[in-house]
Design a protein around this motif. Structure first.
Motif, PDB file in Angstrom:
ATOM      1  N   THR A  11     146.555 -42.599   1.144  1.00  0.00           N
ATOM      2  CA  THR A  11     146.509 -41.867  -0.115  1.00  0.00           C
ATOM      3  C   THR A  11     145.558 -40.707   0.068  1.00  0.00           C
ATOM      4  OG1 THR A  11     144.701 -43.236  -0.967  1.00  0.00           O
ATOM      5  CG2 THR A  11     146.945 -43.923  -1.527  1.00  0.00           C
ATOM      6  N   GLY A  12     145.632 -39.740  -0.815  1.00  0.00           N
ATOM      7  CA  GLY A  12     144.716 -38.620  -0.767  1.00  0.00           C
ATOM      8  C   GLY A  12     144.542 -38.017  -2.139  1.00  0.00           C
ATOM      9  N   THR A  13     143.371 -37.403  -2.360  1.00  0.00           N
ATOM     10  CA  THR A  13     143.121 -36.712  -3.622  1.00  0.00           C
ATOM     11  C   THR A  13     142.515 -35.347  -3.320  1.00  0.00           C
ATOM     12  OG1 THR A  13     140.834 -37.521  -3.885  1.00  0.00           O
ATOM     13  CG2 THR A  13     142.613 -38.925  -4.739  1.00  0.00           C
ATOM     14  N   GLY A  14     142.623 -34.460  -4.300  1.00  0.00           N
ATOM     15  CA  GLY A  14     142.093 -33.115  -4.150  1.00  0.00           C
ATOM     16  C   GLY A  14     143.134 -32.097  -4.529  1.00  0.00           C
ATOM     17  N   ARG A  15     142.727 -30.837  -4.554  1.00  0.00           N
ATOM     18  CA  ARG A  15     143.644 -29.815  -5.046  1.00  0.00           C
ATOM     19  C   ARG A  15     144.716 -29.484  -4.010  1.00  0.00           C
ATOM     20  NH1 ARG A  15     139.313 -24.858  -5.019  1.00  0.00           N
ATOM     21  NH2 ARG A  15     139.670 -24.075  -2.894  1.00  0.00           N
ATOM     22  N   GLY A  16     145.832 -29.018  -4.523  1.00  0.00           N
ATOM     23  CA  GLY A  16     146.932 -28.607  -3.664  1.00  0.00           C
ATOM     24  C   GLY A  16     147.826 -29.769  -3.282  1.00  0.00           C
ATOM     25  N   GLU A 179     141.221 -50.506   6.274  1.00  0.00           N
ATOM     26  CA  GLU A 179     141.543 -49.387   5.400  1.00  0.00           C
ATOM     27  C   GLU A 179     140.299 -48.509   5.314  1.00  0.00           C
ATOM     28  OE1 GLU A 179     144.427 -49.373   2.012  1.00  0.00           O
ATOM     29  OE2 GLU A 179     142.544 -49.519   0.898  1.00  0.00           O
ATOM     30  N   VAL A 180     140.420 -47.294   5.819  1.00  0.00           N
ATOM     31  CA  VAL A 180     139.288 -46.384   5.960  1.00  0.00           C
ATOM     32  C   VAL A 180     139.330 -45.346   4.846  1.00  0.00           C
ATOM     33  CG1 VAL A 180     138.122 -44.750   7.494  1.00  0.00           C
ATOM     34  CG2 VAL A 180     139.352 -46.710   8.460  1.00  0.00           C
ATOM     35  N   ARG A 181     138.164 -45.112   4.219  1.00  0.00           N
ATOM     36  CA  ARG A 181     138.048 -44.087   3.188  1.00  0.00           C
ATOM     37  C   ARG A 181     137.176 -42.951   3.705  1.00  0.00           C
ATOM     38  NH1 ARG A 181     135.791 -44.488  -1.536  1.00  0.00           N
ATOM     39  NH2 ARG A 181     134.269 -46.096  -0.918  1.00  0.00           N
ATOM     40  N   ALA A 182     137.688 -41.736   3.592  1.00  0.00           N
ATOM     41  CA  ALA A 182     136.968 -40.555   4.064  1.00  0.00           C
ATOM     42  C   ALA A 182     136.863 -39.531   2.949  1.00  0.00           C
ATOM     43  CB  ALA A 182     137.680 -39.938   5.273  1.00  0.00           C
ATOM     44  N   GLU A 183     135.835 -38.697   3.042  1.00  0.00           N
ATOM     45  CA  GLU A 183     135.590 -37.651   2.042  1.00  0.00           C
ATOM     46  C   GLU A 183     135.263 -36.356   2.775  1.00  0.00           C
ATOM     47  OE1 GLU A 183     132.941 -37.696  -1.921  1.00  0.00           O
ATOM     48  OE2 GLU A 183     131.747 -37.782  -0.083  1.00  0.00           O
ATOM     49  N   TYR A 184     135.798 -35.239   2.266  1.00  0.00           N
ATOM     50  CA  TYR A 184     135.588 -33.920   2.867  1.00  0.00           C
ATOM     51  C   TYR A 184     135.051 -32.999   1.769  1.00  0.00           C
ATOM     52  CZ  TYR A 184     138.874 -36.011   6.171  1.00  0.00           C
ATOM     53  OH  TYR A 184     139.493 -36.854   7.055  1.00  0.00           O
ATOM     54  N   VAL A 185     133.832 -32.514   1.958  1.00  0.00           N
ATOM     55  CA  VAL A 185     133.161 -31.777   0.892  1.00  0.00           C
ATOM     56  C   VAL A 185     132.848 -30.356   1.347  1.00  0.00           C
ATOM     57  CG1 VAL A 185     131.185 -31.711  -0.662  1.00  0.00           C
ATOM     58  CG2 VAL A 185     132.144 -33.927   0.029  1.00  0.00           C
ATOM     59  N   PHE A 186     133.378 -29.374   0.611  1.00  0.00           N
ATOM     60  CA  PHE A 186     133.076 -27.961   0.777  1.00  0.00           C
ATOM     61  C   PHE A 186     132.277 -27.501  -0.446  1.00  0.00           C
ATOM     62  CE2 PHE A 186     136.814 -28.817   3.243  1.00  0.00           C
ATOM     63  CZ  PHE A 186     136.797 -27.941   4.316  1.00  0.00           C
ATOM     64  N   GLU A 187     131.737 -26.320  -0.389  1.00  0.00           N
ATOM     65  CA  GLU A 187     131.014 -25.797  -1.554  1.00  0.00           C
ATOM     66  C   GLU A 187     131.915 -25.669  -2.770  1.00  0.00           C
ATOM     67  OE1 GLU A 187     128.930 -22.195  -0.852  1.00  0.00           O
ATOM     68  OE2 GLU A 187     127.456 -23.084   0.515  1.00  0.00           O
ATOM     69  N   ASP A 188     133.188 -25.355  -2.538  1.00  0.00           N
ATOM     70  CA  ASP A 188     134.086 -25.072  -3.663  1.00  0.00           C
ATOM     71  C   ASP A 188     135.183 -26.111  -3.865  1.00  0.00           C
ATOM     72  OD1 ASP A 188     135.393 -24.458  -1.287  1.00  0.00           O
ATOM     73  OD2 ASP A 188     136.563 -22.841  -2.190  1.00  0.00           O
ATOM     74  N   ALA A 189     135.188 -27.172  -3.065  1.00  0.00           N
ATOM     75  CA  ALA A 189     136.286 -28.139  -3.182  1.00  0.00           C
ATOM     76  C   ALA A 189     135.896 -29.456  -2.520  1.00  0.00           C
ATOM     77  CB  ALA A 189     137.558 -27.588  -2.539  1.00  0.00           C
ATOM     78  N   ARG A 190     136.601 -30.515  -2.924  1.00  0.00           N
ATOM     79  CA  ARG A 190     136.384 -31.840  -2.349  1.00  0.00           C
ATOM     80  C   ARG A 190     137.723 -32.556  -2.249  1.00  0.00           C
ATOM     81  NH1 ARG A 190     136.100 -36.776  -4.790  1.00  0.00           N
ATOM     82  NH2 ARG A 190     134.900 -38.453  -3.724  1.00  0.00           N
ATOM     83  N   TRP A 191     137.939 -33.202  -1.105  1.00  0.00           N
ATOM     84  CA  TRP A 191     139.141 -33.998  -0.903  1.00  0.00           C
ATOM     85  C   TRP A 191     138.754 -35.399  -0.426  1.00  0.00           C
ATOM     86  CZ3 TRP A 191     139.158 -28.787   0.389  1.00  0.00           C
ATOM     87  CH2 TRP A 191     140.188 -28.009  -0.168  1.00  0.00           C
ATOM     88  N   THR A 192     139.588 -36.378  -0.710  1.00  0.00           N
ATOM     89  CA  THR A 192     139.417 -37.710  -0.145  1.00  0.00           C
ATOM     90  C   THR A 192     140.708 -38.123   0.551  1.00  0.00           C
ATOM     91  OG1 THR A 192     140.227 -38.973  -2.058  1.00  0.00           O
ATOM     92  CG2 THR A 192     137.885 -38.346  -2.049  1.00  0.00           C
ATOM     93  N   GLN A 193     140.573 -39.058   1.479  1.00  0.00           N
ATOM     94  CA  GLN A 193     141.739 -39.580   2.178  1.00  0.00           C
ATOM     95  C   GLN A 193     141.484 -41.038   2.521  1.00  0.00           C
ATOM     96  OE1 GLN A 193     142.835 -37.379   5.681  1.00  0.00           O
ATOM     97  NE2 GLN A 193     144.703 -38.554   6.036  1.00  0.00           N
ATOM     98  N   THR A 194     142.494 -41.873   2.315  1.00  0.00           N
ATOM     99  CA  THR A 194     142.452 -43.276   2.698  1.00  0.00           C
ATOM    100  C   THR A 194     143.590 -43.544   3.671  1.00  0.00           C
ATOM    101  OG1 THR A 194     141.546 -43.913   0.556  1.00  0.00           O
ATOM    102  CG2 THR A 194     142.551 -45.651   1.867  1.00  0.00           C
ATOM    103  N   PHE A 195     143.278 -44.182   4.792  1.00  0.00           N
ATOM    104  CA  PHE A 195     144.308 -44.455   5.803  1.00  0.00           C
ATOM    105  C   PHE A 195     143.989 -45.770   6.491  1.00  0.00           C
ATOM    106  CE2 PHE A 195     140.975 -41.826   7.554  1.00  0.00           C
ATOM    107  CZ  PHE A 195     140.644 -42.446   8.748  1.00  0.00           C
ATOM    108  N   ARG A 196     144.964 -46.312   7.199  1.00  0.00           N
ATOM    109  CA  ARG A 196     144.789 -47.582   7.897  1.00  0.00           C
ATOM    110  C   ARG A 196     144.664 -47.330   9.394  1.00  0.00           C
ATOM    111  NH1 ARG A 196     148.346 -52.019   4.445  1.00  0.00           N
ATOM    112  NH2 ARG A 196     147.173 -51.691   2.507  1.00  0.00           N
ATOM    113  N   SER A 197     143.706 -48.001  10.003  1.00  0.00           N
ATOM    114  CA  SER A 197     143.359 -47.733  11.396  1.00  0.00           C
ATOM    115  C   SER A 197     142.926 -49.024  12.075  1.00  0.00           C
ATOM    116  CB  SER A 197     142.233 -46.695  11.450  1.00  0.00           C
ATOM    117  OG  SER A 197     141.829 -46.452  12.771  1.00  0.00           O
ATOM    118  N   ARG A 198     143.226 -49.107  13.352  1.00  0.00           N
ATOM    119  CA  ARG A 198     142.923 -50.301  14.135  1.00  0.00           C
ATOM    120  C   ARG A 198     141.879 -49.947  15.200  1.00  0.00           C
ATOM    121  NH1 ARG A 198     146.235 -54.646  14.915  1.00  0.00           N
ATOM    122  NH2 ARG A 198     147.936 -53.489  13.938  1.00  0.00           N
TER     123      ARG A 198
END
Length: 245
Positions: A11-16, A179-198
């Motif tokens: 899954t993912g969240t953020g603009r666009g 299930e891995v949760r990641a976050e990407y933070v810029f000055e003007d935007a933020r996105w998250t991503q969840t993915f499965r990894s072994r």
């Protein structure tokens, strides 16, 4: 062509636009290539043909094109491929890619796809690598070793992109998959991503390419993140030089 298949877990969240595997198109257009072109470039002959699997918005594609390689980028997302410049693009799932009799000097699966939690996807990925690499070509597989899901949360800076990348958590979901949760933070935007990894031991990692008919060769850099594999039979651990890493 029908849309890309929906993957289990991502899954993912953020603009666009967000692709079915949870990747934000604008995010991946912003992230830098890091050191990957400097690792990939020196092991290829000048002007080599490169098949990049899971090229996304061209994060690694564009530097490889600038280095003079003839790149074919494959991705499921039409919106990702719209961002790619200077390379031939093919919209397709990796595991069902059909390029006929074409073969390439090098096949480069993107990111850490070999660690997917879905056995079918991993087998399809490595099968595609084996199918489209020339007999004297090479496959450059990216990996992370044991412990990559421990010591969380942790973060690193992508200074070129102006982004803080945080791995927030890795929760077991069964069969050795997190299930891995990641976050990407810029000055003007933020996105998250969840993915499965072994997580993979060296031995388990080496076994997967071998099962697909690829002989693990060597690591081109001391960190062991990129691994070279070649078509053919296994020559023995003493020649591969990975077992102690």
């Amino acid at each position: 062509m029908s849309g890309p298949p929906v993957r289990e877990g991502p899954t993912g969240t953020g603009r666009g636009a967000i692709t079915p595997d949870g990747c934000a198109v604008e995010l991946y257009a912003r992230l830098s290539a890091g050191s990957e072109p400097e690792v990939i470039g020196p092991v290829l002959r000048p002007g080599a043909s490169v098949l990049e699997l899971g090229c996304g918005a061209g994060r690694v594609t564009h530097p490889l094109v600038e280095l003079g390689f003839a790149v074919t980028g494959v991705d499921e997302s039409a919106q990702m491929l719209e961002r790619v410049r200077g390379a031939r693009t093919v919209r397709s799932p990796i595991e069902t890619l059909d390029l006929g009799e074409e073969r390439f000097d090098a096949v480069v699966p993107g990111s850490f796809l070999v660690r997917t939690g879905d056995h079918r996807l991993r087998e399809g990925l490595l099968g595609t690598c084996r199918r489209y690499v020339k007999a004297d070509g090479l496959v450059l597989i990216q990996r992370e070793g044991p412990g990559c899901h421990s010591g969380l949360p942790r973060e690193r800076e992508d200074h070129a992109a102006g982004c803080t990348i945080r791995i927030l958590s890795a929760e077991p979901v069964g069969d050795g998959v997190d299930e891995v949760r990641a976050e990407y933070v810029f000055e003007d935007a933020r996105w998250t991503q969840t993915f499965r990894s072994r997580e993979l031991t060296v031995e388990r990692f080496e076994a997967y390419p071998e099962e697909a008919g690829l002989a693990v060769d060597r690591c081109p850099t001391p960190d062991g993140v990129r691994v070279l594999a070649r078509p053919g039979q296994i020559r023995g651990n003493s020649d591969r030089g990975l077992a102690g890493r």
